[in-house]
Design an enzyme around this catalytic site. Structure first.
Site, PDB file in Angstrom:
ATOM      1  N   GLY A   1     110.435  30.788  57.699  1.00 63.28           N
ATOM      2  CA  GLY A   1     109.610  31.275  58.786  1.00 63.28           C
ATOM      3  C   GLY A   1     110.111  30.904  60.165  1.00 63.28           C
ATOM      4  O   GLY A   1     111.312  30.887  60.448  1.00 63.28           O
TER       5      GLY A   1
ATOM      6  N   GLY B   1     110.130  28.039  61.661  1.00 66.46           N
ATOM      7  CA  GLY B   1     110.938  26.815  61.684  1.00 66.46           C
ATOM      8  C   GLY B   1     112.396  27.068  61.382  1.00 66.46           C
ATOM      9  O   GLY B   1     113.285  26.530  62.061  1.00 66.46           O
TER      10      GLY B   1
ATOM     11  N   SER C   1      99.390  27.230  69.041  1.00 69.30           N
ATOM     12  CA  SER C   1      98.879  28.467  68.442  1.00 69.30           C
ATOM     13  C   SER C   1      97.787  29.039  69.326  1.00 69.30           C
ATOM     14  O   SER C   1      97.001  28.295  69.943  1.00 69.30           O
ATOM     15  CB  SER C   1      98.306  28.188  67.048  1.00 69.30           C
ATOM     16  OG  SER C   1      97.580  29.311  66.554  1.00 69.30           O
TER      17      SER C   1
ATOM     18  N   TYR D   1      91.843  24.965  61.993  1.00 65.87           N
ATOM     19  CA  TYR D   1      93.266  24.994  62.334  1.00 65.87           C
ATOM     20  C   TYR D   1      93.429  25.022  63.856  1.00 65.87           C
ATOM     21  O   TYR D   1      94.220  24.254  64.432  1.00 65.87           O
ATOM     22  CB  TYR D   1      93.899  26.234  61.693  1.00 65.87           C
ATOM     23  CG  TYR D   1      95.280  26.589  62.194  1.00 65.87           C
ATOM     24  CD1 TYR D   1      96.398  25.850  61.801  1.00 65.87           C
ATOM     25  CD2 TYR D   1      95.469  27.676  63.045  1.00 65.87           C
ATOM     26  CE1 TYR D   1      97.668  26.193  62.251  1.00 65.87           C
ATOM     27  CE2 TYR D   1      96.734  28.024  63.497  1.00 65.87           C
ATOM     28  CZ  TYR D   1      97.827  27.276  63.097  1.00 65.87           C
ATOM     29  OH  TYR D   1      99.078  27.612  63.551  1.00 65.87           O
TER      30      TYR D   1
END
Length: 294
Positions: A14, A16, A138, A163
């Site tokens: 992904g 990363g 995020s 989250y």
């Protein structure tokens, strides 16, 4: 010439992995951290194909465990100065989970893990100065419950909001850390990837259980919004992290949020609220002490 080292957590896939590829192409010797050795080997092969600096490598660690974070930090610290640390690790859970340490998993993975790893590597980052810390944020922070009196906020468990709350905690820490390190040669950034199709989004963002009951009534609309926001490739979503870690235009600057277009954007104001910062730091030090009993 001394090898310039970079570490990317959750770097085997992904955003990363794309971040690690970008750093390696810019001459950094990249270590990717992940849980799965097979994924790690494949990641190293892809990174090596573009590397212009030292050889990339994989180190196994489960970053949901504070003990493994400490062991990882000790291993990395023993290898010398560090130029770049990208805390890319993130996880969203459809149902409430606890880590091996007994801590709610979203807060542990998205905030405590990067907090602890960063604090334990500060000496190595100072030794590698000018160096950079990049904490991946995020857009979910805008949905967060802004209460940090305890690890778990009051009310029911809704994975997306929890989250976002953990990412808000990490943003508050990131901006405070930037001020603490100002003038040290270590600069600190948050990077907002904007969204991409990854294992995390594919695995959890298909269930209405991740949002609060009022949003469940609008689930078809909410789900379409999620799908649009995660439709882009990970290579594009990695650009803010790569820019935060390497862009010469950011030399000497710190405490910035690098937005989805890979340029500085205004920080989400609640991330600078003094009470939020104080509560996040208190919780972090209580749950992940740096010295004394562990």
């Amino acid at each position: 010439m001394t090898e310039q080292r970079a570490v990317v957590t959750a770097g085997t896939g992904g955003i990363g992995l794309e971040t690690a590829i970008g750093l390696a192409a810019r001459g950094l010797a990249v270590t990717v951290v992940g849980r799965d050795a097979e994924r790690g080997a494949r990641a190293v092969e892809r990174i090596a194909a573009v590397a212009t600096g030292g050889e990339p490598r994989f180190v196994a660690a489960d970053l949901a465990s504070l003990g493994e974070v400490r062991a990882l930090a000790a291993r990395l610290a023993g290898e010398g100065p560090l130029k770049v640390l990208v805390n890319n690790v993130g996880a969203m859970f459809a149902q409430r989970q606890r880590t091996v340490d007994g801590i709610e998993a979203s807060f542990a993975v998205n905030h405590l893990s990067p907090y602890l790893l960063t604090e334990l590597l500060l000496d190595r980052l100072r030794a590698g100065a000018p160096s950079r810390i990049v904490n991946v944020s995020s857009g979910a922070i805008r949905t967060a419950k802004r209460s940090f009196d305890a690890v778990e906020p009051p009310g029911g468990y809704y994975g997306f909001h929890w989250y976002g709350r953990a990412k808000l905690a990490n943003l508050a820490y990131t901006l405070d850390l930037a001020e603490r390190l100002r003038g040290s040669g270590v600069t600190v950034f948050a990077a907002d990837p904007g969204g991409a199709a990854t294992d995390m989004t594919n695995g959890t963002m298909t269930s209405p259980r991740i949002v609060s009951p009022p949003l469940r009534l609008l689930w078809p609309l909410v789900r379409r919004t999620f799908e649009r926001s995660t439709a882009g490739p990970a290579s594009v979503a990695a650009k803010p992290s790569i820019a935060a870690a390497t862009d010469p235009a950011l030399d000497g600057r710190t405490g910035l949020v690098i937005g989805p277009q890979a340029h500085p954007v205004p920080a989400f104001r609640p991330g600078t609220d003094p009470r939020t910062v104080a509560d996040v730091l208190r919780l972090s030090r209580e749950l992940a002490p740096l010295t004394g009993d562990q």
